[in-house]
Design a protein around this motif. Structure first.
Motif, mmCIF file in Angstrom:
data_model
loop_
_atom_site.group_PDB
_atom_site.id
_atom_site.type_symbol
_atom_site.label_atom_id
_atom_site.label_comp_id
_atom_site.label_asym_id
_atom_site.label_seq_id
_atom_site.Cartn_x
_atom_site.Cartn_y
_atom_site.Cartn_z
ATOM 1 N N ALA A 114 32.059 4.572 8.481
ATOM 2 C CA ALA A 114 30.638 4.772 8.181
ATOM 3 C C ALA A 114 30.305 4.544 6.716
ATOM 4 N N ILE A 115 31.279 4.112 5.922
ATOM 5 C CA ILE A 115 31.036 3.898 4.493
ATOM 6 C C ILE A 115 30.551 2.492 4.144
ATOM 7 N N PRO A 116 31.240 1.429 4.560
ATOM 8 C CA PRO A 116 31.048 0.134 3.882
ATOM 9 C C PRO A 116 29.633 -0.419 3.892
ATOM 10 N N GLU A 117 29.003 -0.510 5.039
ATOM 11 C CA GLU A 117 27.694 -1.167 5.090
ATOM 12 C C GLU A 117 26.612 -0.339 4.407
ATOM 13 N N VAL A 118 26.547 0.963 4.706
ATOM 14 C CA VAL A 118 25.404 1.739 4.206
ATOM 15 C C VAL A 118 25.554 2.112 2.735
ATOM 16 N N PHE A 119 26.748 2.482 2.305
ATOM 17 C CA PHE A 119 26.890 2.820 0.894
ATOM 18 C C PHE A 119 26.808 1.582 0.011
ATOM 19 N N THR A 120 27.311 0.450 0.502
ATOM 20 C CA THR A 120 27.155 -0.784 -0.261
ATOM 21 C C THR A 120 25.687 -1.166 -0.370
ATOM 22 N N THR A 121 24.957 -1.061 0.740
ATOM 23 C CA THR A 121 23.524 -1.380 0.726
ATOM 24 C C THR A 121 22.771 -0.466 -0.227
ATOM 25 N N ALA A 122 23.039 0.826 -0.157
ATOM 26 C CA ALA A 122 22.332 1.780 -1.018
ATOM 27 C C ALA A 122 22.682 1.549 -2.485
ATOM 28 N N TRP A 123 23.956 1.364 -2.774
ATOM 29 C CA TRP A 123 24.380 1.157 -4.169
ATOM 30 C C TRP A 123 23.775 -0.117 -4.739
ATOM 31 N N LEU A 124 23.897 -1.204 -3.997
ATOM 32 C CA LEU A 124 23.385 -2.487 -4.472
ATOM 33 C C LEU A 124 21.897 -2.413 -4.775
ATOM 34 N N ASN A 125 21.136 -1.852 -3.855
ATOM 35 C CA ASN A 125 19.683 -1.986 -3.947
ATOM 36 C C ASN A 125 19.008 -0.916 -4.803
ATOM 37 N N VAL A 126 19.605 0.254 -4.913
ATOM 38 C CA VAL A 126 19.030 1.280 -5.789
ATOM 39 C C VAL A 126 19.558 1.147 -7.210
ATOM 40 N N PHE A 127 20.862 0.922 -7.363
ATOM 41 C CA PHE A 127 21.470 1.031 -8.694
ATOM 42 C C PHE A 127 21.769 -0.308 -9.357
ATOM 43 N N GLU A 128 21.929 -1.365 -8.597
ATOM 44 C CA GLU A 128 22.149 -2.669 -9.222
ATOM 45 C C GLU A 128 20.848 -3.472 -9.248
ATOM 46 N N LEU A 129 20.305 -3.830 -8.101
ATOM 47 C CA LEU A 129 19.038 -4.566 -8.109
ATOM 48 C C LEU A 129 17.878 -3.689 -8.562
ATOM 49 N N GLY A 130 17.861 -2.424 -8.127
ATOM 50 C CA GLY A 130 16.801 -1.506 -8.523
ATOM 51 C C GLY A 130 16.989 -0.930 -9.912
ATOM 52 N N ALA A 131 18.194 -1.040 -10.459
ATOM 53 C CA ALA A 131 18.499 -0.632 -11.837
ATOM 54 C C ALA A 131 18.056 0.798 -12.145
ATOM 55 N N ALA A 132 18.239 1.715 -11.181
ATOM 56 C CA ALA A 132 17.859 3.105 -11.406
ATOM 57 C C ALA A 132 18.693 3.706 -12.529
ATOM 58 N N ARG A 133 18.027 4.277 -13.505
ATOM 59 C CA ARG A 133 18.694 4.950 -14.612
ATOM 60 C C ARG A 133 18.599 6.457 -14.417
ATOM 61 N N PRO A 134 19.550 7.219 -14.974
ATOM 62 C CA PRO A 134 19.531 8.670 -14.789
ATOM 63 C C PRO A 134 18.162 9.257 -15.141
ATOM 64 N N GLY A 135 17.666 10.112 -14.272
ATOM 65 C CA GLY A 135 16.383 10.759 -14.479
ATOM 66 C C GLY A 135 15.213 10.040 -13.840
ATOM 67 N N GLU A 136 15.366 8.757 -13.523
ATOM 68 C CA GLU A 136 14.263 8.029 -12.892
ATOM 69 C C GLU A 136 14.102 8.470 -11.436
ATOM 70 N N LYS A 137 12.864 8.478 -10.978
ATOM 71 C CA LYS A 137 12.556 8.907 -9.618
ATOM 72 C C LYS A 137 12.713 7.753 -8.636
ATOM 73 N N VAL A 138 13.280 8.082 -7.463
ATOM 74 C CA VAL A 138 13.533 7.080 -6.437
ATOM 75 C C VAL A 138 12.832 7.494 -5.145
ATOM 76 N N LEU A 139 12.178 6.543 -4.503
ATOM 77 C CA LEU A 139 11.531 6.737 -3.208
ATOM 78 C C LEU A 139 12.362 6.019 -2.155
ATOM 79 N N ILE A 140 12.797 6.755 -1.132
ATOM 80 C CA ILE A 140 13.684 6.218 -0.098
ATOM 81 C C ILE A 140 12.972 6.304 1.246
ATOM 82 N N HIS A 141 12.642 5.168 1.825
ATOM 83 C CA HIS A 141 12.056 5.157 3.166
ATOM 84 C C HIS A 141 13.155 5.201 4.219
ATOM 85 N N ALA A 142 12.807 5.695 5.414
ATOM 86 C CA ALA A 142 13.802 5.903 6.481
ATOM 87 C C ALA A 142 14.954 6.746 5.938
ATOM 88 N N GLY A 143 14.610 7.848 5.310
ATOM 89 C CA GLY A 143 15.590 8.662 4.597
ATOM 90 C C GLY A 143 16.673 9.259 5.462
#
Length: 320
Positions: A114-143
């Motif tokens: 249950a790790i590879p697809e969902v954690f890779t997707t979340a990491w890539l899109n929030v922290f790499e493409l989305g470039a979330a920095r500590p303290g920034e607010k994130v909105l997650i649909h289909a939470g």
């Protein structure tokens, strides 16, 4: 080798010759495979595999290395989980050795799958493409989805307060227990989150239904990363808001990325996330497991959209 395919919306098992290995590839005996919404789309004929990929379902699995070819980090007997373009719902799979990661210490097959697809997707899109920095607010649909529950945990681990949208109060309560600050139910409308924003990053598998509201919910220089179109593909937007707020809209799919891109992404993830899995700070949320022979029931369960987290198929001989 037996593998699960879909023809005309119907699941069936087929037997075919096992694939030969090329240098740099590994053969894995599969003990568990995660089911994702992408598998539902492929079953319905709406998400064909990329050119050259098998049409056997399954974008992630966990199992034991049984054969290697060429120089790799892996040896026969290693416990691994794999990010795949297809082929995870089968007796075995041949995979680029760079697309494997070690099963975190102390973790069973179902959780590892249950790790590879969902954690890779979340990491890539929030922290790499989305470039979330500590303290920034994130909105997650289909939470409450697999990707959503992974993203909540990552946000908590890396210091990003997050809010979710989802379908029921029970799901919202579970997401808050995982670390979400709050959220709204879909029928309330996502504009109800206005008081909690503005948001620096939005992780969006919905698309059209939520698109106009994003322009109001996102902060100056906000990043809106679209990973799906569950809510439709066409929307009317006020582009003046995009201009004035300097918003970035990024479309993102993982399955069709190059082998090199995936290998580099997984390497970065292993360095950043695997210590957190092994410490228990991150944990895949497996809602239910089914045997491989219960695949039809497992797909139906996911389609009902009542679970929180992941559904995983487990081979009968696996130790779970």
């Amino acid at each position: 080798m037996r593998g699960l395919q879909a023809e005309g919306g119907v699941l069936s098992w087929r037997t075919e010759a096992a694939a030969a290995l090329a240098p740099g590839q590994v053969r894995v005996r599969i003990h568990a495979a995660g089911i994702n919404r992408a598998d539902l789309l492929q079953k319905a004929g709406n998400y064909p595999p990329p050119p050259g990929a098998t049409d056997i379902l399954g974008l992630e699995c966990a199992g034991e290395v049984i054969e290697v070819c060429g120089q790799t980090r892996w040896a026969v007997g290693d416990r691994v989980c794999a990010l795949l373009a297809g082929g995870g719902m089968a007796d075995e799979v041949v995979v680029d050795a760079r697309h494997l990661l070690p099963v975190p210490r102390g973790m069973g097959w179902a959780d590892a799958a249950a790790i590879p697809e969902v954690f890779t997707t979340a990491w890539l899109n929030v922290f790499e493409l989305g470039a979330a920095r500590p303290g920034e607010k994130v909105l997650i649909h289909a939470g409450a989805s697999g990707v959503g529950t992974a993203a909540i945990q990552l946000c908590k681990a890396f210091g990003n307060p997050c809010w979710v949208t989802l379908g029921s109060q029970e799901k919202l309560d579970t997401c808050k227990a995982l670390g979400a600050e709050g959220g709204v139910l879909r029928h309330e409308g996502i504009s109800a989150l206005q008081a909690d924003g503005p948001f620096d990053v939005a992780l969006d598998p919905v698309g059209a239904n939520y698109a106009p509201e994003h322009l109001d919910l996102l902060a100056l220089d906000g990043r809106w990363v679209m990973i799906g179109l569950m809510g439709g593909r066409k929307a009317e937007l006020d582009l003046a808001k995009v201009l004035v707020k300097r918003l970035q809209l990024t479309g993102s799919t993982l399955r069709t990325r190059s082998a090199d891109y995936k290998a580099e992404l997984l390497s970065r993830m292993e360095g950043q996330l695997w210590p957190l899995f092994e410490s228990g700070q991150l944990k895949p949320l497996v809602a239910k497991t089914y045997s491989f022979d219960q695949a039809q029931e497992a797909f139906a369960e996911l389609a009902r959209d009542q679970i929180v987290g992941k559904i995983v198929l487990v081979a009968s001989e696996a130790d779970a």
